[in-house]
Scaffold this motif. Structure first.
Motif, mmCIF file in Angstrom:
data_model
loop_
_atom_site.group_PDB
_atom_site.id
_atom_site.type_symbol
_atom_site.label_atom_id
_atom_site.label_comp_id
_atom_site.label_asym_id
_atom_site.label_seq_id
_atom_site.Cartn_x
_atom_site.Cartn_y
_atom_site.Cartn_z
ATOM 1 N N ASP A 172 2.064 16.692 -7.259
ATOM 2 C CA ASP A 172 1.143 16.464 -6.162
ATOM 3 C C ASP A 172 1.681 15.351 -5.267
ATOM 4 O O ASP A 172 2.218 14.349 -5.761
ATOM 5 C CB ASP A 172 -0.233 16.037 -6.686
ATOM 6 C CG ASP A 172 -0.964 17.165 -7.394
ATOM 7 O OD1 ASP A 172 -0.632 18.340 -7.134
ATOM 8 O OD2 ASP A 172 -1.850 16.869 -8.211
ATOM 9 N N VAL A 173 1.555 15.533 -3.969
ATOM 10 C CA VAL A 173 1.871 14.499 -2.992
ATOM 11 C C VAL A 173 0.551 14.137 -2.328
ATOM 12 O O VAL A 173 -0.132 15.003 -1.761
ATOM 13 C CB VAL A 173 2.897 14.990 -1.948
ATOM 14 C CG1 VAL A 173 3.146 13.923 -0.900
ATOM 15 C CG2 VAL A 173 4.193 15.399 -2.639
ATOM 16 N N TRP B 263 -6.159 8.393 -7.898
ATOM 17 C CA TRP B 263 -5.827 9.786 -8.185
ATOM 18 C C TRP B 263 -5.848 10.017 -9.697
ATOM 19 O O TRP B 263 -6.393 11.012 -10.180
ATOM 20 C CB TRP B 263 -4.461 10.143 -7.606
ATOM 21 C CG TRP B 263 -4.115 11.585 -7.803
ATOM 22 C CD1 TRP B 263 -4.312 12.595 -6.923
ATOM 23 C CD2 TRP B 263 -3.524 12.187 -8.960
ATOM 24 N NE1 TRP B 263 -3.881 13.794 -7.457
ATOM 25 C CE2 TRP B 263 -3.394 13.564 -8.719
ATOM 26 C CE3 TRP B 263 -3.085 11.689 -10.184
ATOM 27 C CZ2 TRP B 263 -2.850 14.441 -9.650
ATOM 28 C CZ3 TRP B 263 -2.546 12.557 -11.117
ATOM 29 C CH2 TRP B 263 -2.433 13.926 -10.847
ATOM 30 N N THR C 291 4.783 2.730 -11.221
ATOM 31 C CA THR C 291 5.225 2.927 -9.843
ATOM 32 C C THR C 291 6.684 2.524 -9.702
ATOM 33 O O THR C 291 7.187 1.673 -10.430
ATOM 34 C CB THR C 291 4.375 2.107 -8.854
ATOM 35 O OG1 THR C 291 4.474 0.713 -9.168
ATOM 36 C CG2 THR C 291 2.930 2.560 -8.865
ATOM 37 N N ILE D 248 11.020 4.466 -3.924
ATOM 38 C CA ILE D 248 11.726 5.740 -3.778
ATOM 39 C C ILE D 248 13.144 5.582 -3.272
ATOM 40 O O ILE D 248 13.910 6.536 -3.290
ATOM 41 C CB ILE D 248 10.951 6.712 -2.878
ATOM 42 C CG1 ILE D 248 10.812 6.151 -1.461
ATOM 43 C CG2 ILE D 248 9.593 7.020 -3.462
ATOM 44 C CD1 ILE D 248 10.314 7.154 -0.456
#
Length: 148
Positions: free
Chosen positions: A4-5, A26, A39, A42
């Motif tokens: 999921d994004v 989420w 986390t 990126i």
């Protein structure tokens, strides 16, 4: 990858802390059995494979509430382990106090910092420009990828 994004739950480019909040909220809804969210930045291609295990071990060992990575005398709070139970506290800090700095929020809690070796290179090296990309390609070509 079939993942999921999800857009940040707080708009206007509220920074990495908004991404942490988004992940926590989420997870609370979509994986209510999960207690933690990890986390990562990126743009960091050499994240250690044992990062999450070491962060979790530090939380347990130190009795901390959350953990982040460190290397070369510098904390890397984007590489963190966050308790889903603090999602409401984080939302309140971001909305009511306009908090945007990860370090300001984590200072409210017991934070375990886990030091990773920066030899032969910093595993939290990130790619921000063409020179960084060329350096990452050189490190890969030289077989210096480390634990990632």
């Amino acid at each position: 990858y079939g993942l999921d994004v999800v857009p940040d739950v707080i708009g206007d480019f509220a920074g990495p802390l908004a991404g942490v909040l988004t992940g926590l909220e989420w997870t609370a809804v979509n994986a209510p059995e999960a207690e933690w969210v990890a986390t990562f930045a990126i743009d960091a291609p050499f994240v250690p494979a044992d990062l999450v295990d070491r962060l979790r071990d530090a939380v347990d060992r130190d009795g901390a509430e959350m953990a982040c990575a460190a290397s070369n005398g510098r904390a890397h709070p984007v590489f963190g382990l966050w308790p889903v139970a603090l999602a409401g506290d984080l939302r309140g800090a971001m909305i009511d106090e306009d908090m945007r700095k990860i370090d300001l929020w984590t200072a409210r809690y017991q934070l375990a910092e886990v030091d990773f070796s920066a030899s032969p290179f910093d595993p939290f090296f990130n790619i921000n420009d063409k020179d960084n990309l060329a350096e990452a390609e050189r490190l890969l070509a030289d077989g210096e990828r480390g634990a990632a």
